[in-house]
Design an enzyme around this catalytic site. Structure first.
Site, PDB file in Angstrom:
ATOM      1  N   LYS A   1       0.819  -1.274  -0.091  1.00  0.00           N
ATOM      2  CA  LYS A   1       0.044  -0.052   0.016  1.00  0.00           C
ATOM      3  C   LYS A   1       0.777   1.341  -0.059  1.00  0.00           C
ATOM      4  O   LYS A   1       2.301   1.076   0.291  1.00  0.00           O
ATOM      5  CB  LYS A   1      -0.761   0.100   1.302  1.00  0.00           C
ATOM      6  CG  LYS A   1      -0.100  -0.262   2.475  1.00  0.00           C
ATOM      7  CD  LYS A   1      -0.893  -0.086   3.953  1.00  0.00           C
ATOM      8  CE  LYS A   1      -0.119  -0.461   4.895  1.00  0.00           C
ATOM      9  NZ  LYS A   1      -1.212  -0.771   6.178  1.00  0.00           N
TER      10      LYS A   1
ATOM     11  N   MET B   1      11.811  24.500   0.054  1.00  0.00           N
ATOM     12  CA  MET B   1      10.899  23.517  -0.820  1.00  0.00           C
ATOM     13  C   MET B   1      11.935  22.691  -1.599  1.00  0.00           C
ATOM     14  O   MET B   1      11.634  21.706  -1.972  1.00  0.00           O
ATOM     15  CB  MET B   1       9.905  24.074  -1.480  1.00  0.00           C
ATOM     16  CG  MET B   1       9.066  23.307  -2.087  1.00  0.00           C
ATOM     17  SD  MET B   1       7.714  24.299  -3.288  1.00  0.00           S
ATOM     18  CE  MET B   1       6.806  25.156  -2.268  1.00  0.00           C
TER      19      MET B   1
ATOM     20  N   TYR C   1      16.139  30.631   4.772  1.00  0.00           N
ATOM     21  CA  TYR C   1      14.888  31.193   5.263  1.00  0.00           C
ATOM     22  C   TYR C   1      14.878  31.434   6.620  1.00  0.00           C
ATOM     23  O   TYR C   1      15.397  30.550   7.374  1.00  0.00           O
ATOM     24  CB  TYR C   1      13.676  30.395   4.743  1.00  0.00           C
ATOM     25  CG  TYR C   1      13.155  30.625   3.535  1.00  0.00           C
ATOM     26  CD1 TYR C   1      12.743  31.735   2.826  1.00  0.00           C
ATOM     27  CD2 TYR C   1      13.205  29.552   2.765  1.00  0.00           C
ATOM     28  CE1 TYR C   1      12.350  31.801   1.772  1.00  0.00           C
ATOM     29  CE2 TYR C   1      12.616  29.451   1.271  1.00  0.00           C
ATOM     30  CZ  TYR C   1      12.234  30.645   0.789  1.00  0.00           C
ATOM     31  OH  TYR C   1      11.752  30.598  -0.274  1.00  0.00           O
TER      32      TYR C   1
END
Ligand SMILES: *Cc1c(COP(=O)(O)O)cnc(C)c1O
Length: 396
Positions: free
Chosen positions: A51, A323, A275
């Protein structure tokens, strides 16, 4: 830092640096399955749980490897997961869909010839309405999710399944809530006891019935939990269900997560990287920029909270995970410049160093399952057999 240069030959494929990728060794999955089978009693079958895209490893390739390693069943959680396996040509193998299924998914699963799980008469009727098929009756012996708590109801559903035209009672099952917690013995034992006595009554009426309960942890902790089949997920991928070092149980991690050093830059004392200026250099240091970030599933919680293997050494991830990239502190030695283009290992081996999914999970206060499942579709999965690449990166 003195051996930075000495360590460089470790990287075999410096020639063509590649962005964030997951290399999956199908031979490791095969060996993990074979290893699990050595734990099984005679006749007990191994169902490989694939799964969630094979816990992030790729469902189809993981399924094929598991079958090659001795698994005889597959299990997934949703209708679309069955469809993916069947469409990939996995047709002759039994697939159990363990999750709760919407009507649409139920139809999809049954049309694909998969076995489904039922626990009340209403759900059994839904299976009949969707065209019928093979069912497994689930007793909730303590997990508190799917299944019926009531053994009498479970028996009624089993009998009704046997008597319903178009429906075949194929198995009975339960699922453990605390198998992975070795400090718990009483709850696990209570679940096992409750299931065992109920399953015996149903099996007495239908001896060929497939009785199954154990996940990876249960297999590795108690042979009594094996019954006729075990449903193993985490361990087939070489991760430890108890969150410990997989090597201790002779499990071999199948997935390596890597990227490369795209840039090395001098960060002078007082300057910051990333950041929010969550890393400020105390002294002049070299910072590697490695293209992998939370957009790839390398979670932001690893900001200032992970190590990366570069040039055969552990280096701290510093600053905030972005990101698309992370920053890694290579230290003061100017020769770190030469690490530009080198492979960066986030999960896996380099030289004598090793980072496991379990280590990453510990830092995030989560479980290894979540680490590999979190890898996003931007990360190509590259399949190999002990180093021999067996196909192009899967288009995802
Ligand atoms: C996911 C799942 C498994 C596999 O569990 P692992 O801990 O990964 O071995 C087994 N049974 C059920 C019902 C599951 O949902």
């Amino acid at each position: 830092m003195a051996d930075l240069l000495a360590a460089q030959p470790i990287d075999a494929d410096d020639a063509a640096p590649v962005r964030a990728q997951a290399r999956v060794n199908v031979a490791a999955i095969e060996r993990n399955c074979a290893r699990l089978r050595t734990e099984l009693r005679r006749g007990a079958e191994l169902c490989a749980v694939v799964k969630a895209d094979g816990y992030g490893h790729g469902a189809v390739q993981s399924a094929r490897a598991a079958l090659a390693g001795g698994a005889s069943w597959l299990a997934v959680a949703s209708g679309s997961e069955v469809r993916e396996l069947r469409q990939a040509g996995l047709r002759g193998v039994r697939i159990l869909v363990m999750g709760a299924l919407s009507v649409v998914e139920l139809e999809e699963a049954l049309a694909a010839g998969a076995d489904v799980v039922v626990w009340n008469e209403r759900y059994l009727q839904a299976v009949a309405d969707a065209g019928g098929g093979r069912v497994h009756v689930k007793l909730d012996s303590g997990m508190g999710r799917l299944g019926t708590r009531d053994a009498a109801e479970a028996s009624r559903v089993a009998r009704a399944a046997r008597e319903s035209p178009g429906i075949e009672l194929a198995g009975v099952m339960t699922h453990f809530a605390t198998a992975d917690d070795l400090s718990d013995t009483s709850f696990f034992a209570r679940q096992l006891g409750a299931f065992k006595s109920w399953a015996a009554t149903v099996k007495a009426e239908q001896p060929e019935l497939l009785v199954h309960a154990a996940n990876s942890a249960a297999v590795l902790r108690d042979a009594e939990a094996q019954f006729d089949m075990v449903r193993c997920g985490i361990a087939i991928y070489g991760m430890d269900p108890f969150g410990k070092d997989p090597a201790a149980r002779a499990l071999e991690p199948a997935l390596e997560l890597s990227s490369y050093v795209a840039e090395v830059r001098l960060c002078e004392a007082g300057e910051s990287a990333g950041y929010g200026r969550q890393f400020v250099a105390e002294q002049d240091t070299r910072i590697a920029v490695v293209p992998i970030g939370y957009g790839d599933g390398w979670r932001r919680g690893l900001s200032n909270n992970a190590d990366v293997l570069i040039g055969g050494h552990r280096h701290p991830l510093v600053g905030t995970v972005s990101m698309d990239s992370i920053t890694v502190d290579l230290g003061a030695d100017a020769r770190a410049e030469r690490l530009r283009g080198k492979r960066a290992i986030l999960i896996g081996l380099q030289g004598s160093e090793r980072i496991t999914a379990e280590e990453v999970a510990r830092r995030l206060e989560t479980i290894n399952y979540e680490i590999t499942c979190a890898l996003t579709s931007r990360v190509p999965r590259v399949y190999h057999r002990d180093g021999a690449v067996i196909g192009e990166p899967a288009a995802r």
